[in-house]
Design a protein around this motif. Structure first.
Motif, mmCIF file in Angstrom:
data_model
loop_
_atom_site.group_PDB
_atom_site.id
_atom_site.type_symbol
_atom_site.label_atom_id
_atom_site.label_comp_id
_atom_site.label_asym_id
_atom_site.label_seq_id
_atom_site.Cartn_x
_atom_site.Cartn_y
_atom_site.Cartn_z
ATOM 1 N N GLN A 38 0.891 -1.351 0.440
ATOM 2 C CA GLN A 38 0.161 0.363 0.130
ATOM 3 C C GLN A 38 0.864 1.441 0.445
ATOM 4 O O GLN A 38 0.747 2.034 -0.792
ATOM 5 C CB GLN A 38 -1.155 -0.174 1.077
ATOM 6 N N GLY A 78 -5.790 2.533 -0.653
ATOM 7 C CA GLY A 78 -6.024 1.275 -0.134
ATOM 8 C C GLY A 78 -7.035 0.592 -0.358
ATOM 9 O O GLY A 78 -7.400 -0.794 -0.062
ATOM 10 N N CYS A 81 -5.091 -2.468 -2.878
ATOM 11 C CA CYS A 81 -4.541 -3.118 -2.373
ATOM 12 C C CYS A 81 -6.074 -3.994 -1.638
ATOM 13 O O CYS A 81 -6.126 -5.399 -1.835
ATOM 14 C CB CYS A 81 -4.417 -2.669 -1.312
ATOM 15 N N ARG A 82 -7.227 -3.445 -1.187
ATOM 16 C CA ARG A 82 -8.303 -4.796 -1.429
ATOM 17 C C ARG A 82 -8.732 -4.635 -2.085
ATOM 18 O O ARG A 82 -9.665 -6.051 -1.330
ATOM 19 C CB ARG A 82 -9.289 -3.693 -0.110
ATOM 20 N N SER A 83 -8.829 -4.785 -3.306
ATOM 21 C CA SER A 83 -10.127 -5.404 -4.733
ATOM 22 C C SER A 83 -9.490 -6.376 -4.906
ATOM 23 O O SER A 83 -7.473 -6.159 -4.591
ATOM 24 C CB SER A 83 -9.870 -4.458 -5.382
ATOM 25 N N ARG A 89 -4.321 -11.436 -5.198
ATOM 26 C CA ARG A 89 -3.864 -9.906 -4.521
ATOM 27 C C ARG A 89 -3.252 -9.494 -5.418
ATOM 28 O O ARG A 89 -3.189 -9.595 -6.659
ATOM 29 C CB ARG A 89 -3.191 -10.065 -3.244
#
Length: 129
Positions: A38, A78, A81-83, A89
């Motif tokens: 991130q 953020g 990176c969460r998607s 990942r």
């Protein structure tokens, strides 16, 4: 049977994080940790914003510029990176994608690569008795 063997799969499944910066009482502690990827994505987005700072600074008032350059790249990073891209990942997706681009000209037969030009040659078959 090796029941006492340690599995590193659980360890490598989770991203690298920074939990604490500094030592002693003046250290800065992050309760949930900050992911390294991130930070990298946020720096890249900040660099992209910094390239276009002339036109961005004309549109935004001075009070919002700090929030735009500091907070917005972190929030976008953020979310990125969460998607999950194809259920993977972000970093794993791009590693797999670039491996595909490098290896897509090969087909594999008996665990050996067969070059694509070989696949396009005319093939002949023998009659089965």
């Amino acid at each position: 049977m090796r029941s006492a063997a340690y599995s590193y799969r659980k360890f490598f499944k989770y991203p690298l994080k920074i939990w604490k910066i500094g030592k002693g009482e003046k250290s800065l502690v992050f309760s949930k940790g900050i992911e390294i990827r991130q930070i990298i994505v946020a720096v890249l987005i900040f660099g992209l914003f910094f390239l276009f700072r002339g036109s961005i600074n004309q549109l935004l008032p001075t009070a919002l510029q700090l929030a735009f350059y500091a907070v917005l790249p972190w929030m976008i990073a953020g979310a990125i990176c969460r998607s999950k891209l194809d259920g993977k990942r972000l970093d794993r997706f791009f590693i797999g994608y670039f491996q595909y681009l490098y290896n897509k000209r090969f087909s594999y037969s008996s665990h050996k690569p067969v070059y694509q030009l070989q696949m396009k040659k005319a093939q002949s078959y023998e009659r089965f008795n």
